[in-house]
Design a protein around this motif. Structure first.
Motif, PDB file in Angstrom:
ATOM      1  N   UNK A 169      48.042  52.891  70.969  1.00 43.40           N
ATOM      2  CA  UNK A 169      48.257  54.317  70.712  1.00 43.40           C
ATOM      3  C   UNK A 169      49.018  54.525  69.411  1.00 43.40           C
ATOM      4  N   UNK A 170      50.013  53.660  69.164  1.00 44.83           N
ATOM      5  CA  UNK A 170      50.776  53.765  67.925  1.00 44.83           C
ATOM      6  C   UNK A 170      49.916  53.530  66.702  1.00 44.83           C
ATOM      7  N   UNK A 171      49.021  52.574  66.793  1.00 40.83           N
ATOM      8  CA  UNK A 171      48.138  52.277  65.667  1.00 40.83           C
ATOM      9  C   UNK A 171      47.203  53.441  65.368  1.00 40.83           C
ATOM     10  N   UNK A 172      46.763  54.138  66.421  1.00 41.72           N
ATOM     11  CA  UNK A 172      45.825  55.240  66.236  1.00 41.72           C
ATOM     12  C   UNK A 172      46.461  56.439  65.537  1.00 41.72           C
ATOM     13  N   UNK A 173      47.790  56.506  65.515  1.00 42.36           N
ATOM     14  CA  UNK A 173      48.426  57.618  64.802  1.00 42.36           C
ATOM     15  C   UNK A 173      48.192  57.521  63.311  1.00 42.36           C
ATOM     16  N   UNK A 174      47.782  56.355  62.803  1.00 44.22           N
ATOM     17  CA  UNK A 174      47.578  56.164  61.370  1.00 44.22           C
ATOM     18  C   UNK A 174      46.241  56.693  60.887  1.00 44.22           C
ATOM     19  N   UNK A 175      45.331  57.021  61.803  1.00 39.64           N
ATOM     20  CA  UNK A 175      44.009  57.456  61.371  1.00 39.64           C
ATOM     21  C   UNK A 175      44.084  58.730  60.546  1.00 39.64           C
ATOM     22  N   UNK A 224      44.668  39.541  68.227  1.00 42.64           N
ATOM     23  CA  UNK A 224      43.955  40.446  67.329  1.00 42.64           C
ATOM     24  C   UNK A 224      44.886  41.265  66.445  1.00 42.64           C
ATOM     25  N   UNK A 225      46.120  41.482  66.890  1.00 42.24           N
ATOM     26  CA  UNK A 225      47.078  42.253  66.107  1.00 42.24           C
ATOM     27  C   UNK A 225      47.375  41.582  64.768  1.00 42.24           C
ATOM     28  N   UNK A 226      47.257  40.263  64.708  1.00 44.49           N
ATOM     29  CA  UNK A 226      47.581  39.535  63.482  1.00 44.49           C
ATOM     30  C   UNK A 226      46.515  39.716  62.404  1.00 44.49           C
ATOM     31  N   UNK A 227      45.382  40.261  62.799  1.00 43.94           N
ATOM     32  CA  UNK A 227      44.351  40.558  61.821  1.00 43.94           C
ATOM     33  C   UNK A 227      44.844  41.599  60.813  1.00 43.94           C
ATOM     34  N   UNK A 228      45.896  42.318  61.182  1.00 44.89           N
ATOM     35  CA  UNK A 228      46.447  43.337  60.301  1.00 44.89           C
ATOM     36  C   UNK A 228      47.187  42.768  59.107  1.00 44.89           C
ATOM     37  N   UNK A 229      47.373  41.482  59.067  1.00 46.14           N
ATOM     38  CA  UNK A 229      47.945  40.873  57.866  1.00 46.14           C
ATOM     39  C   UNK A 229      47.038  41.086  56.658  1.00 46.14           C
ATOM     40  N   UNK A 230      45.760  41.421  56.916  1.00 49.02           N
ATOM     41  CA  UNK A 230      44.854  41.708  55.799  1.00 49.02           C
ATOM     42  C   UNK A 230      45.345  42.896  54.983  1.00 49.02           C
ATOM     43  N   UNK A 231      46.033  43.838  55.613  1.00 49.33           N
ATOM     44  CA  UNK A 231      46.558  44.993  54.883  1.00 49.33           C
ATOM     45  C   UNK A 231      47.546  44.531  53.822  1.00 49.33           C
ATOM     46  N   UNK A 232      48.411  43.590  54.190  1.00 46.97           N
ATOM     47  CA  UNK A 232      49.396  43.062  53.241  1.00 46.97           C
ATOM     48  C   UNK A 232      48.694  42.321  52.115  1.00 46.97           C
ATOM     49  N   UNK A 233      47.748  41.460  52.477  1.00 44.26           N
ATOM     50  CA  UNK A 233      47.018  40.706  51.459  1.00 44.26           C
ATOM     51  C   UNK A 233      46.258  41.654  50.521  1.00 44.26           C
ATOM     52  N   UNK A 234      45.631  42.676  51.079  1.00 46.63           N
ATOM     53  CA  UNK A 234      44.853  43.615  50.268  1.00 46.63           C
ATOM     54  C   UNK A 234      45.744  44.449  49.351  1.00 46.63           C
ATOM     55  N   UNK A 235      46.922  44.806  49.842  1.00 49.91           N
ATOM     56  CA  UNK A 235      47.868  45.553  49.008  1.00 49.91           C
ATOM     57  C   UNK A 235      48.259  44.739  47.783  1.00 49.91           C
ATOM     58  N   UNK A 267      51.890  49.885  61.235  1.00 55.40           N
ATOM     59  CA  UNK A 267      51.032  48.771  61.646  1.00 55.40           C
ATOM     60  C   UNK A 267      51.830  47.477  61.774  1.00 55.40           C
ATOM     61  N   UNK A 268      52.656  47.187  60.770  1.00 55.99           N
ATOM     62  CA  UNK A 268      53.457  45.956  60.809  1.00 55.99           C
ATOM     63  C   UNK A 268      54.448  45.996  61.975  1.00 55.99           C
ATOM     64  N   UNK A 269      54.990  47.186  62.261  1.00 56.87           N
ATOM     65  CA  UNK A 269      55.909  47.315  63.393  1.00 56.87           C
ATOM     66  C   UNK A 269      55.190  47.029  64.703  1.00 56.87           C
TER      67      UNK A 269
END
Length: 277
Positions: A127-133, A226-237, A259-261
């Motif tokens: 639910x927290x992740x969906x607030x970013x949409x 699957x949550x660790x897939x979000x490390x792509x955001x850091x790499x992409x930044x 997302x990181x939180x």
């Protein structure tokens, strides 16, 4: 190293590979997303083919797995096309964030399809992740994340049903090439040598990402890694800043922090829960 930590390692490696894939896609310039997708998947197909030949195991679809292979390939192809469109029209890290809604959709679809239990803490993280949409509005990019989530849930199912990872990758890559080939033949855009090289780089990075994500979901349940897939955001930044001079706005940065939180929360939660078992 137990299976869960192997899954975390492979999914992080996959995230890095996909971040480089997106960077190469952006570097390839003004080409149709379908054309970029074709060459990206062609390289991945050839790499998977070589691995299958060298392993001498051959290509085989286990009994009852064809429908899951087709679903994985179909949603994976749509996800790639949407992701490439987003990469070409958004800041690189923003496109990655939208596409990386997929891990949360993996948790949802694993709950619905695999009956993998979702704890209240995991539900709150979703639910927290969906607030970013609303912070980075792009329906096409979000659609890519949804499709990728379904596709990776299919990967998890195939892993549980004994399907070899190399066969999953080659089927998906070949399927994507066949689907996009008619469009490519009807509307082919000539490419420079540099564009060809960058798309080859995208294909190599994509192959690493595919094998990494397949290995990850073979080793551990989606809800744990699957949550660790979000490390792509850091790499992409990082790649977006150094390669394109892109600086995310404050709303995007806020989304990345959330997302990181969520990722950190899930890591601590899973670790504490395993210690109590």
């Amino acid at each position: 190293m137990n299976s869960r930590y192997k899954g975390i390692f492979f999914i992080t490696l996959s995230a890095l590979s996909f971040a480089f894939m997106n960077a190469f896609v952006r570097l390839s310039g003004d080409l149709p997303s379908v054309q970029k997708s074709f060459f990206r998947n062609l390289v991945a197909f050839l790499i998977a083919l070589i691995m299958i030949i060298r392993s001498k195991d051959g290509f085989k679809i286990e009994k009852g797995n064809l429908k899951y292979m087709i679903l994985r390939a179909t949603f994976g192809t749509v996800g790639i096309l949407c992701n490439f469109y987003a990469v070409d029209h958004l800041v690189l890290s923003d496109a990655s964030m939208l596409n990386k809604m997929s891990p949360f959709f993996v948790i949802i679809f694993s709950f619905l399809l695999l009956k993998e239990k979702m704890s209240p803490a995991q539900a709150l993280a979703v639910a927290g992740a969906f607030t970013n949409m609303a912070l980075v509005p792009s329906l096409i990019g979000l659609c890519g994340g949804i499709c990728a989530g379904i596709a990776y849930a299919m990967v998890r199912i195939l892993g549980q049903r004994g399907q070899k990872g190399s066969s999953v990758v080659i089927f998906f890559s070949g399927f994507s090439c066949v689907v996009t080939l008619p469009y490519l033949l009807l509307d082919f855009h000539p490419m420079s040598g540099l564009q060809i090289l960058t798309l080859l780089g995208a294909g190599l990075a994509a192959a690493g990402g595919q094998f990494g994500i397949t290995a990850a979901y073979y080793h551990a349940p989606a809800k744990e890694i699957s949550i660790y897939d979000y490390s792509q955001i850091i790499f992409s930044t990082i790649l977006g800043f150094f390669l394109f001079g892109q600086v995310p706005d404050r709303y995007s940065v806020l989304g990345y922090v959330i997302i990181c939180a969520m990722a950190l929360w899930m890591f601590v939660y899973n670790k504490n829960r395993n210690l109590c078992v």
